[in-house]
Design a protein around this motif. Structure first.
Motif, short mmCIF file in Angstrom:
data_model
loop_
_atom_site.label_atom_id
_atom_site.label_comp_id
_atom_site.label_asym_id
_atom_site.label_seq_id
_atom_site.Cartn_x
_atom_site.Cartn_y
_atom_site.Cartn_z
N ILE A 113 63.70 -92.11 33.44
CA ILE A 113 63.72 -92.06 34.87
C ILE A 113 64.85 -91.52 35.28
N ILE A 114 66.02 -92.19 34.48
CA ILE A 114 67.29 -91.47 34.66
C ILE A 114 67.44 -90.08 34.46
N VAL A 115 66.75 -89.53 33.40
CA VAL A 115 66.79 -88.14 33.06
C VAL A 115 66.06 -87.36 34.21
N PHE A 116 64.99 -87.87 34.67
CA PHE A 116 64.10 -87.05 35.66
C PHE A 116 64.99 -87.22 36.86
N ALA A 117 65.76 -88.29 37.21
CA ALA A 117 66.54 -88.29 38.48
C ALA A 117 67.71 -87.44 38.18
N ILE A 118 68.54 -87.16 36.99
CA ILE A 118 69.41 -86.22 36.84
C ILE A 118 68.93 -84.91 37.17
N ILE A 119 67.73 -84.53 36.40
CA ILE A 119 67.24 -83.28 36.55
C ILE A 119 66.91 -82.91 37.92
N ASN A 120 66.32 -83.74 38.39
CA ASN A 120 66.18 -83.46 40.16
C ASN A 120 67.41 -83.08 41.04
N ALA A 121 68.48 -84.22 40.43
CA ALA A 121 69.85 -83.96 41.10
C ALA A 121 70.46 -82.52 40.89
N ILE A 122 70.40 -82.26 39.47
CA ILE A 122 70.81 -80.97 39.05
C ILE A 122 70.14 -79.67 39.70
N VAL A 123 69.01 -79.69 39.76
CA VAL A 123 68.03 -78.64 40.37
C VAL A 123 68.19 -78.72 41.72
N GLY A 124 68.32 -79.93 42.61
CA GLY A 124 68.71 -79.70 43.88
C GLY A 124 69.93 -79.31 44.30
N LEU A 125 71.02 -79.61 43.49
CA LEU A 125 72.49 -79.26 43.79
C LEU A 125 72.48 -77.93 43.35
N SER A 126 71.75 -77.36 42.39
CA SER A 126 71.89 -75.79 41.92
C SER A 126 71.17 -74.94 43.03
N LEU A 127 70.03 -75.46 43.61
CA LEU A 127 69.41 -74.58 44.72
C LEU A 127 70.05 -74.81 46.14
N ASN A 168 63.36 -68.69 50.10
CA ASN A 168 62.61 -69.10 49.00
C ASN A 168 63.31 -70.31 48.21
N ALA A 169 64.66 -70.29 48.33
CA ALA A 169 65.52 -71.56 47.67
C ALA A 169 65.05 -72.69 48.60
N TYR A 170 65.02 -72.64 49.96
CA TYR A 170 64.76 -73.92 50.56
C TYR A 170 63.16 -74.51 50.09
N SER A 171 62.33 -73.38 50.11
CA SER A 171 61.04 -73.96 49.54
C SER A 171 61.01 -74.35 48.21
N THR A 172 61.82 -73.87 47.37
CA THR A 172 61.86 -74.26 45.85
C THR A 172 62.44 -75.55 45.95
N LEU A 173 63.36 -75.81 46.78
CA LEU A 173 64.26 -77.12 46.42
C LEU A 173 63.14 -78.12 47.09
#
Length: 518
Positions: A20-34, A191-196
């Motif tokens: 769960i933490i890994v997915f949360a971190i991935i979510n945070a990383i992807v969200g912050l990147s976008l 596109n970035a907003y949509s992907t995010l």
């Protein structure tokens, strides 16, 4: 013993939460990147492309106004327009062009930069023609000269107007490129907003799914881990916490699993252990009492021995002090004996020198005595000759008589001195002989004192070693006494702890027996 499973329940729960933490971190990383990408696009649009568009529009306005002011400089000379044209050529156009260049450099697009370079070159030509027109028609008299007017008009028509049109065309081209890139960035932003948005929704779905699976597996494993019903497990734990081990559990397969089965086995093991502890505590209590008595007896003996050793140590210290004092006195006596022997030898040498001097003096006195005798004879002869001379030799006779008297007195004194010198020589010789006999005895005494000093030093060293040994023995005895006292205290503490152990064990009630505190 049952083999421990590789993946325990805490491990499985931890794995679930880690996922769960890994997915949360991935979510945070992807969200912050976008989000970072969106912010970067916004920054480029606002700080680069919008500013570039504004600068291009401003520069086009400057070109149009410069064209009009150049025309007005030739056809409708007005001092206000002239001042305005000078200000634009000197300040506004260079500054606006410089700002446009700084913004375009941020785009890092070679095509736009090359276009800007063309605009820069044409702007230089434009400013040159403007300066040429302003220099040709500088005064009111210049407008009267048709040649200068034609020259200025040709510069305006042939150079300035075409250059302005070229710059405007290049500005339109640059504006189109900037506008296209700005629209592309806006599309990238959307596109970035949509992907995010979709990535956050997808990762949130996975998090909920994994959380549901983890919760389901946790409940399933906890049920398996407990074994029996939670009420039965709670009742058994409550009775064990009160020390009651007398309950009976049906021997079923279900009761042998999980925490319930483990508590049943723990109850059986506790019953066995408590029975053994009760027997052992009685034995320990008896042995501790005997050990306490023996330790107390040994402590008393060690204390008496320590007192005796302290008395011996004190006496030995006094004896060592006396030996050290004797050694010091012996060393001092040795120094005095050596000094006395040296001084007696020097006295013997002085006496010998005195004897030799007295012998010399005696010889000299003999010479004086002979001189006195000869002087006396000469005085007699002088008196005889004075008598023969009669009246004329009377004064000489008186002198001769006086000389004779002095010669007699000198002879008498020389005789007495000679006698005293002879006696002194004899006394000095006798003193020398006595000193010669005393010197060997003094030297022998010095040697004996040296031997006594050496013996005292050896005795002092031996006494010091004995004293150190006694001090060490005293320390050992003191340590033994302290150890014996500690052992007695430990034995007493062991006896107390054995009683406390029996009281503690009496808390448990085993089958068919209930122990009461002793």
């Amino acid at each position: 013993m049952k083999k421990k499973t590789r993946f325990t329940l805490p491990f499985r729960i931890a794995i679930g939460y880690v996922i769960i933490i890994v997915f949360a971190i991935i979510n945070a990383i992807v969200g912050l990147s976008l989000l970072s990408k969106v912010l970067s696009i916004d920054r480029d649009i606002t700080e680069v492309y919008l500013k570039a568009s504004e600068n291009i529009k401003e520069f086009k306005n400057l070109m149009e106004s410069t064209n009009k002011l150049g025309n007005a400089w030739i056809y409708q000379p007005n001092q206000q327009d002239k001042d305005l044209l000078k200000e634009k050529c000197k300040t506004s156009i260079p500054e606006t062009l410089n700002h446009l260049g700084e913004v375009l450099n941020k785009t890092k697009t070679n095509e736009d930069i090359n276009t800007f370079k063309d605009i820069d070159q044409n702007t230089s030509i434009l400013l040159s023609e403007c300066n040429k027109i302003m220099a040709t028609l500088k005064t009111s008299d210049d407008y009267v000269d048709d040649a200068k007017v034609d020259e200025a008009l040709n510069a305006y028509t042939d150079k300035l107007v075409p250059t302005v049109n070229t710059i405007n065309t290049e500005l339109d081209q640059l504006f189109g490129s900037i506008d296209k890139k700005s629209k592309d960035l806006l599309q990238d932003k959307e596109n970035a907003y949509s992907t995010l948005k979709y990535s956050i929704l997808l990762l949130a779905f996975f998090l909920l799914l994994i959380g549901f699976i983890a919760t389901f597996l946790t409940i399933k494993n906890l049920t398996k881990l407990i074994g029996g019903e939670p009420e039965e497990v709670f009742e058994m734990a409550t009775r064990i916490s009160k020390g009651d081990l007398t309950f009976e559990i049906p021997d079923t397969e279900r009761n042998k699993q999980g925490i319930y089965g483990a508590m049943i086995r723990m109850s059986d093991e506790l019953t066995t252990v408590i029975s053994s502890v009760i027997k052992s505590s009685d034995s320990i209590a008896s042995a501790s009492k005997e050990m306490s008595a023996s330790a107390q007896q040994m402590s008393n003996g060690s204390t008496d021995q320590a007192s005796s050793v302290e008395e011996i140590s004190s006496s030995m210290e006094e004896m060592v002090a006396n030996i050290q004092q004797n050694t010091s006195n012996s060393k001092q006596t040795e120094k005095i004996a050596k000094q006395a022997a040296k001084e007696i030898e020097e006295g013997n040498e002085s006496v010998n020198k005195t004897v030799a001097s007295m012998i010399t003096i005696a010889g000299k006195i003999s010479i004086i005595e002979e001189i006195s005798r000869q002087t006396n004879l000469l005085a007699l002869n002088a008196a005889v000759e004075a008598a023969r001379a009669g009246e004329h030799g009377r004064g000489f006779a008186v002198v001769a008589a006086e000389v004779r008297k002095l010669a007699e007195k000198s002879q008498e004194a020389a005789t007495e001195i000679n006698e005293v010198s002879a006696k002194s020589v004899e006394i000095a010789k006798k003193s020398g002989e006595l000193l010669h006999e005393v010197v060997p005895n003094i030297q022998k005494t010095s040697e004996l004192v040296q031997e006594i000093t050496a013996a005292s030093i050896e005795q002092n060293s031996g006494a010091g070693q004995v004293n150190n040994a006694i001090q060490q023995l005293n320390q050992v005895v003191q340590s033994n006494a302290a150890t014996a006292e500690e052992m007695a205290a430990s034995a007493e503490e062991l006896n107390t702890q054995s009683d406390y152990l029996k009281q503690s064990v009496s808390f448990f009630k085993i089958k068919g027996q209930r122990r009461t505190p002793s």
